[in-house]
Design a protein around this motif. Structure first.
Motif, PDB file in Angstrom:
ATOM      1  N   CYS A  58       0.849  -1.199   0.000  1.00  0.00           N
ATOM      2  CA  CYS A  58       0.000   0.000   0.000  1.00  0.00           C
ATOM      3  C   CYS A  58       0.877   1.239   0.000  1.00  0.00           C
ATOM      4  O   CYS A  58       1.798   1.363   0.810  1.00  0.00           O
ATOM      5  N   CYS A  61      -0.222   3.343   3.664  1.00  0.00           N
ATOM      6  CA  CYS A  61       0.087   2.870   5.016  1.00  0.00           C
ATOM      7  C   CYS A  61       1.278   1.914   5.045  1.00  0.00           C
ATOM      8  O   CYS A  61       1.771   1.582   6.118  1.00  0.00           O
ATOM      9  N   CYS A  92      -4.213  -0.280  -0.197  1.00  0.00           N
ATOM     10  CA  CYS A  92      -4.812  -1.492   0.357  1.00  0.00           C
ATOM     11  C   CYS A  92      -6.327  -1.256   0.492  1.00  0.00           C
ATOM     12  O   CYS A  92      -6.807  -0.126   0.340  1.00  0.00           O
ATOM     13  N   CYS A  95      -7.211   1.489   3.236  1.00  0.00           N
ATOM     14  CA  CYS A  95      -6.916   2.866   2.831  1.00  0.00           C
ATOM     15  C   CYS A  95      -7.836   3.314   1.691  1.00  0.00           C
ATOM     16  O   CYS A  95      -8.292   4.459   1.673  1.00  0.00           O
TER      17      CYS A  95
HETATM   18 ZN   LIG Z   1      -3.131   1.005   3.268  1.00  0.00          ZN
END
Ligand SMILES: [Zn+2]
Length: 119
Positions: A58, A61, A92, A95
């Motif tokens: 991701c 994050c 991801c 997120c």
């Molecule tokens: Zn993420």
């Protein structure tokens, strides 16, 4: 023995004006033009390019070994460039969900200060 009353059907016919489709990693609820876009070869190609560049990580994050959702930083309905690499980010599921919800709230005129400050 008493006869049971006949029940009317409880399901109605769905409107064909609004369509929900899941294609690849994008869930789209919209009219046909957007569905056409997410089904296009051009979108699939750049989506794959972004996913490969992210290497299952991701870009927000840092979660690794995860499915990557390719997100329009400025969404299409807000005028974002649909196929511009600089307008795309690999996120991801968590997120992507947070970002999408925040943008939706902003669009509705409620609070939410954008992608940067969702945590
Ligand atoms: Zn993420």
């Amino acid at each position: 023995m008493a006869r049971l009353p006949t029940l009317r059907p409880t399901l109605r016919t769905l409107s064909t004006r609004s369509v929900v489709a899941i294609r690849g990693d994008a869930m789209v609820r919209s009219a046909k033009p957007t569905l056409d876009f997410y089904g296009s070869a051009a979108w699939k190609a750049i989506r794959l390019e972004v996913q490969r560049a992210c290497k299952r990580t991701c870009q927000r994050c840092g979660k690794t070994d995860t499915r990557i959702y390719v997100d329009h930083i400025i969404e299409l309905q807000d005028g974002g460039a649909p196929l511009e690499r600089s307008n795309l980010i690999g996120l991801c599921a968590v997120c992507h969900g947070k970002k999408t919800a925040a943008v939706r709230l902003e669009r509705q005129g409620r609070t939410g200060s954008g992608f940067v400050s969702l945590d």
